[in-house]
Structures are given as C-alpha cells and as structure tokens.
Enzyme design. Structure first.
Site, mmCIF file in Angstrom:
data_model
loop_
_atom_site.group_PDB
_atom_site.id
_atom_site.type_symbol
_atom_site.label_atom_id
_atom_site.label_comp_id
_atom_site.label_asym_id
_atom_site.label_seq_id
_atom_site.Cartn_x
_atom_site.Cartn_y
_atom_site.Cartn_z
ATOM 1 N N SER A 142 -79.781 -4.224 -33.556
ATOM 2 C CA SER A 142 -80.530 -4.311 -32.290
ATOM 3 C C SER A 142 -82.013 -4.444 -32.613
ATOM 4 O O SER A 142 -82.473 -3.976 -33.667
ATOM 5 C CB SER A 142 -80.316 -3.034 -31.471
ATOM 6 O OG SER A 142 -81.198 -3.004 -30.362
ATOM 7 N N TYR A 155 -79.933 6.115 -31.101
ATOM 8 C CA TYR A 155 -79.576 4.684 -31.105
ATOM 9 C C TYR A 155 -80.426 3.936 -32.130
ATOM 10 O O TYR A 155 -79.903 3.175 -32.949
ATOM 11 C CB TYR A 155 -79.784 4.110 -29.705
ATOM 12 C CG TYR A 155 -79.334 2.670 -29.553
ATOM 13 C CD1 TYR A 155 -78.007 2.363 -29.304
ATOM 14 C CD2 TYR A 155 -80.248 1.614 -29.649
ATOM 15 C CE1 TYR A 155 -77.585 1.041 -29.158
ATOM 16 C CE2 TYR A 155 -79.838 0.300 -29.501
ATOM 17 C CZ TYR A 155 -78.511 0.015 -29.251
ATOM 18 O OH TYR A 155 -78.105 -1.294 -29.107
#
Ligand code: NAD
Length: 257
Positions: A145, A158
């Site tokens: 990401s 995350y």
C-alpha cells in the site's frame, strides 16, 4: 504442428472481494487457472457459482493461520498435479487502516493487521516456494500500500504491516532469485465497491475533490492493480521493487488554505 500453449496457474489470497476478486476475474478471462484463498465463505460461494469451471478453485482459508495455510496448499498441490505454480499474489489484508490512538491499541488488534498481511505473506510464500520452483520463471507479487510510505493519523498497525511486507519483498527477491522474482505493488485509493460480494456491493461515486487529488484524473480501479500484477509476472528484469500505482496521488503536494 503448433505447440499447445501451456495454461498458467496463479494463487490469489483474499480473492473473495475487491482487488483480489477483480484480479481473479482478470486472469480467468486470460485463460489462467486461478486459485482463490479467502476466509469469507459467502464470497467464495458466490464466486464458485459465477464461475462453475474447473479453472477456478476457491478454498476457505484464514491466511494468517499456519494450519489453514498448510491445509490449503496441500489442496493446491493436488490441483496442480505435476505442474508448477506460476504466481502467488499475497493480496489478503484488512483494507481499513484506522486503528485508533496508539495508547488504546490492544496487542490482539495490532496482531490482526499484521497477521492478515505480513504473517500471511510469509506463510503462503513459504508453502508456495516448492510449487513455484517447479518452473524456471515464476513470481510472487505482494499487494502492499502507499501507506507503507506515507500515513494518515492512527493507522499504525496497517502501515507497519505494509512496511514489513515491502521489506519481506526485497529480502525474498534477493534470496529466491533468479528462479522466483518478487515484487510489491503499492496501490493508492482503489475503488473496490463494484467488486464486493453482492450484499456489500456499492457504486463508488466520487467527488470532484477526490478526482482532483489524482494527477491521473480519477481514483484507481482494481483492474489497474490486476494489470500491474500481470506486468510483474511478465517482466523478466524487475524484482525486489515497490511499484506505486496511485494515479500520481503521492506525488501531489497539498497546501492547506
Ligand atoms: P477487500 O476488503 O475488498 O478484500 C479483502 C479480501 O481479503 C476479503 O475478501 C477478505 O475476506 C479477505 N481477507 C482478509 N483477511 C483475510 C485472512 N486473514 N485470510 C483470508 N482472507 C482474508 O480489500 P481490498 O481493498 O481489495 O484490498 C486488497 C489488498 O489491497 C489489501 O492487502 C489492502 O491492504 C490492499 N490495498 C487496498 C487499497 C484500496 O484502496 N482498496 C489501497 C492500498 C492497498
């Protein structure tokens, strides 16, 4: 007589929804045999119904759990027969990055983000290596990401999971090459609404301000990521890389006021 084209094989984790589901569809359309691992049984049931074909294998599996991954890859080995696995896509992850303030973050919640993405990529790659080594030119693609390289507030677990995944990517690339190339794809904002299971499906309408944030003039589509996975598979000279696919969003400066 022309030589018969070999049918290639791909395993996609978290393939029941979103980017993984769209990627499964993308490769099925291109005549690959696709195996999807997901813990969402409803999503898998829908996919089995939509593609009642021997080219698609859907297995229920929590890819963050060692036993589940071991059992799934035993079934994948049967499905492959003597043939190789051509690509593993470590795509599973908890797509919602918000975990709240660090001082309130429980270890169990931290671990959920880490396991779904980073531990899962370790476990699935470890199981896939013997199958990938059956051919000369195979690859692993890790779906990371842009959060690995930039953050919003309160997204610790995350971002850490995705940063770890990028580290695992280059560590595997230097260790598993030349036979197996390993790359990370870093999506920006990808609209997955149309690729959710039926009960969760949405249109994904965007405001002008959302589009304006992207020099490419739109937010991303799962198909953009599927195309990049295909690029990683086909390119013989790209390995150990972080490939950002975000419509230029992380290159655009933001000035308040
Ligand atoms: P999604 O929520 O639409 O789909 C994720 C799928 O993974 C679901 O089917 C879910 O059941 C499955 N999954 C989650 N944890 C699992 C586990 N432990 N075991 C098995 N299956 C599991 O998510 P998405 O938006 O398509 O995201 C896919 C990947 O792309 C994720 O790794 C996410 O972090 C990454 N990503 C997404 C975006 C985005 O904007 N959508 C941006 C950057 C990165």
């Amino acid at each position: 007589m022309p030589k018969e084209a070999t049918i290639r094989t791909i395993v996609i984790t978290g393939g029941g929804a979103g980017i993984g589901r769209a990627s499964a569809h993308y490769f099925l359309e291109r005549n690959w045999r696709v195996c999807v691992l997901d813990k969402d049984e409803d999503a898998l049931a829908e996919m089995r119904q939509a593609h009642a074909r021997s080219e698609l294998l859907c297995l229920g599996c929590d890819v963050g759990r060692e036993d589940d991954v071991g059992e799934a890859f035993a079934q994948i080995a049967d499905w492959l027969g003597d043939g190789p696995l051509d690509c593993l896509v470590n795509n599973a992850g908890i797509a919602d990055p918000y975990c709240g303030p660090l001082e309130d973050l429980h270890l169990g919640d931290w671990q959920r983000w880490i396991d779904a993405s980073l531990t899962a990529a370790f476990l699935c790659s470890r199981s896939a290596i013997p199958l990938l080594r059956r051919a000369d030119r195979t690859s692993i693609v890790n779906i990371s990401s842009t959060r690995a390289i930039m953050s919003e507030e309160n997204t610790f677990a995350y971002s850490a999971a995705k940063g770890g995944l990028d580290g695992l990517t280059h560590a595997m690339a230097v260790s598993l090459g030349p036979q197996i190339r390993v790359n990370a794809v870093l999506p920006g904002w990808i609209e997955t609404g149309p690729w959710q299971k039926e009960a969760d499906r949405t249109d994904g309408a965007h405001r002008p301000v959302d589009r304006d944030q992207h020099p490419a003039g739109r937010v991303g589509r799962p198909e953009d990521i599927a195309q990049t996975i295909e690029f990683c598979i086909e390119s013989g000279f790209v390995t150990g890389q972080q490939i950002v696919v975000d419509g230029g969003m992380t290159r655009k400066m933001i000035y308040a006021g």
